[in-house]
Design a protein around this motif. Sequence first.
Motif, short mmCIF file in Angstrom:
data_model
loop_
_atom_site.label_atom_id
_atom_site.label_comp_id
_atom_site.label_asym_id
_atom_site.label_seq_id
_atom_site.Cartn_x
_atom_site.Cartn_y
_atom_site.Cartn_z
N UNK A 37 0.83 -1.21 0.00
CA UNK A 37 0.00 0.00 0.00
C UNK A 37 0.87 1.26 0.00
N UNK A 38 1.94 1.22 0.76
CA UNK A 38 2.84 2.37 0.83
C UNK A 38 3.47 2.64 -0.53
N UNK A 39 3.85 1.58 -1.22
CA UNK A 39 4.44 1.74 -2.55
C UNK A 39 3.43 2.30 -3.54
N UNK A 40 2.18 1.79 -3.46
CA UNK A 40 1.14 2.26 -4.38
C UNK A 40 0.76 3.72 -4.12
N UNK A 41 0.90 4.16 -2.87
CA UNK A 41 0.46 5.51 -2.50
C UNK A 41 1.50 6.58 -2.83
N UNK A 42 2.72 6.18 -3.10
CA UNK A 42 3.76 7.16 -3.40
C UNK A 42 3.40 7.93 -4.68
N UNK A 43 3.47 9.24 -4.58
CA UNK A 43 3.13 10.08 -5.72
C UNK A 43 1.67 10.47 -5.78
N UNK A 44 0.83 9.93 -4.89
CA UNK A 44 -0.60 10.28 -4.88
C UNK A 44 -0.81 11.62 -4.18
N UNK A 45 -1.90 12.30 -4.55
CA UNK A 45 -2.21 13.59 -3.92
C UNK A 45 -3.15 13.43 -2.73
N UNK A 46 -3.86 12.31 -2.64
CA UNK A 46 -4.68 12.01 -1.48
C UNK A 46 -4.99 10.52 -1.47
N UNK A 47 -5.52 10.05 -0.33
CA UNK A 47 -5.81 8.62 -0.15
C UNK A 47 -7.26 8.46 0.30
N UNK A 48 -7.97 7.52 -0.33
CA UNK A 48 -9.31 7.13 0.10
C UNK A 48 -9.21 5.72 0.67
N UNK A 49 -9.74 5.52 1.85
CA UNK A 49 -9.65 4.20 2.49
C UNK A 49 -10.94 3.91 3.24
N UNK A 50 -11.19 2.61 3.47
CA UNK A 50 -12.33 2.24 4.30
C UNK A 50 -11.84 1.71 5.64
N UNK A 51 -12.78 1.37 6.50
CA UNK A 51 -12.42 1.01 7.87
C UNK A 51 -11.82 -0.38 7.98
N UNK A 52 -11.77 -1.12 6.86
CA UNK A 52 -11.08 -2.40 6.86
C UNK A 52 -9.59 -2.23 6.56
N UNK A 53 -9.18 -1.01 6.26
CA UNK A 53 -7.77 -0.73 5.96
C UNK A 53 -7.36 0.57 6.64
N UNK A 61 -0.58 10.02 6.69
CA UNK A 61 0.17 10.90 7.59
C UNK A 61 1.67 10.80 7.31
N UNK A 62 2.13 9.60 7.02
CA UNK A 62 3.55 9.40 6.71
C UNK A 62 3.95 10.17 5.46
N UNK A 63 3.07 10.19 4.45
CA UNK A 63 3.35 10.89 3.20
C UNK A 63 2.93 12.35 3.24
N UNK A 64 2.28 12.75 4.33
CA UNK A 64 1.84 14.14 4.52
C UNK A 64 0.87 14.56 3.41
N UNK A 65 -0.14 13.71 3.16
CA UNK A 65 -1.17 14.02 2.18
C UNK A 65 -2.54 13.81 2.83
N UNK A 66 -3.58 14.50 2.35
CA UNK A 66 -4.91 14.35 2.96
C UNK A 66 -5.51 12.98 2.70
N UNK A 67 -6.51 12.64 3.50
CA UNK A 67 -7.16 11.34 3.37
C UNK A 67 -8.67 11.51 3.52
N UNK A 68 -9.40 10.56 2.95
CA UNK A 68 -10.86 10.51 3.05
C UNK A 68 -11.25 9.11 3.46
N UNK A 69 -12.04 8.99 4.53
CA UNK A 69 -12.48 7.69 5.02
C UNK A 69 -13.90 7.41 4.53
N UNK A 70 -14.15 6.18 4.09
CA UNK A 70 -15.48 5.78 3.64
C UNK A 70 -15.82 4.43 4.24
#
Length: 246
Positions: A37-53, A61-70
């Motif tokens: 997941x960390x490798x896939x997230x590199x270069x992204x501007x934000x992350x969308x995740x659900x409560x299973x992840x 937070x590690x990449x210092x980018x915003x996130x959206x929980x669904x």
Amino acid sequence: DDDDDDGEKKDNSKGRGGHRNAHSSAWEQRMVELDDCLKQAEGCSFIIFNLFCLDAYHIAQHLDIPALAINGYPLFSTAPSRLRPSLQREFPRLLEMLEEAKPGDSVCWREVDTWMWPLFSEDHETIRTKRLLLPPVPFLDRATHNAPRALPPPTPMLFGVSPLVCPEPGYYPPTIKHTGFWLPRKTNTNEAYSEEKKNKNEEGRHKEKERRNGADSNGGEDALKRRLMRFLNAGKPGRSVPNDTV
């Protein structure tokens, strides 16, 4: 009796060992998934995740980018009773800031109590400190690991349920919303029927073309065979067959 007791102790010991091995294997698999997941997230501007992840929250937070929980359904559980005393003991200033924060302006205790409380567990602490080099719990200053000067912006939480079916509770902060059900895009019935009929007609024409091509091909092969036989028989004594091969 002593033998039975010893045997029982041995069996229990094996059981505990098996449990540890299973936990270790699950943890190793989780670390593999975290690294992926960390490798896939590199270069992204934000992350969308659900409560299973929820690990994705730490990655953001590690990449210092915003996130959206669904999540596909709302939660009706709250933080375990031991969380508040634990924060009061270890990070009293952080707890005070969360309780005093104005909902919507920054992250606040309501969000922690509604859905963010698992992020404060020991497993998540290990991931944060050992794998991602973050403070042990969210919201702490990354340099000092103490309470921050100001709390970070809240992470929006969207639940995929209709507010008409399940009204939003009054204790929700403004960052938690019931958006309506997430369903596949609807298709007009007439359009779907026309498209299906068109596909069937095209499929029928394609099969008919293949059938004709096959018939022509077989006919051509038969004609070639006849011509070859005539050619071969033409050289035999006592046979006079016109050679019509080309």
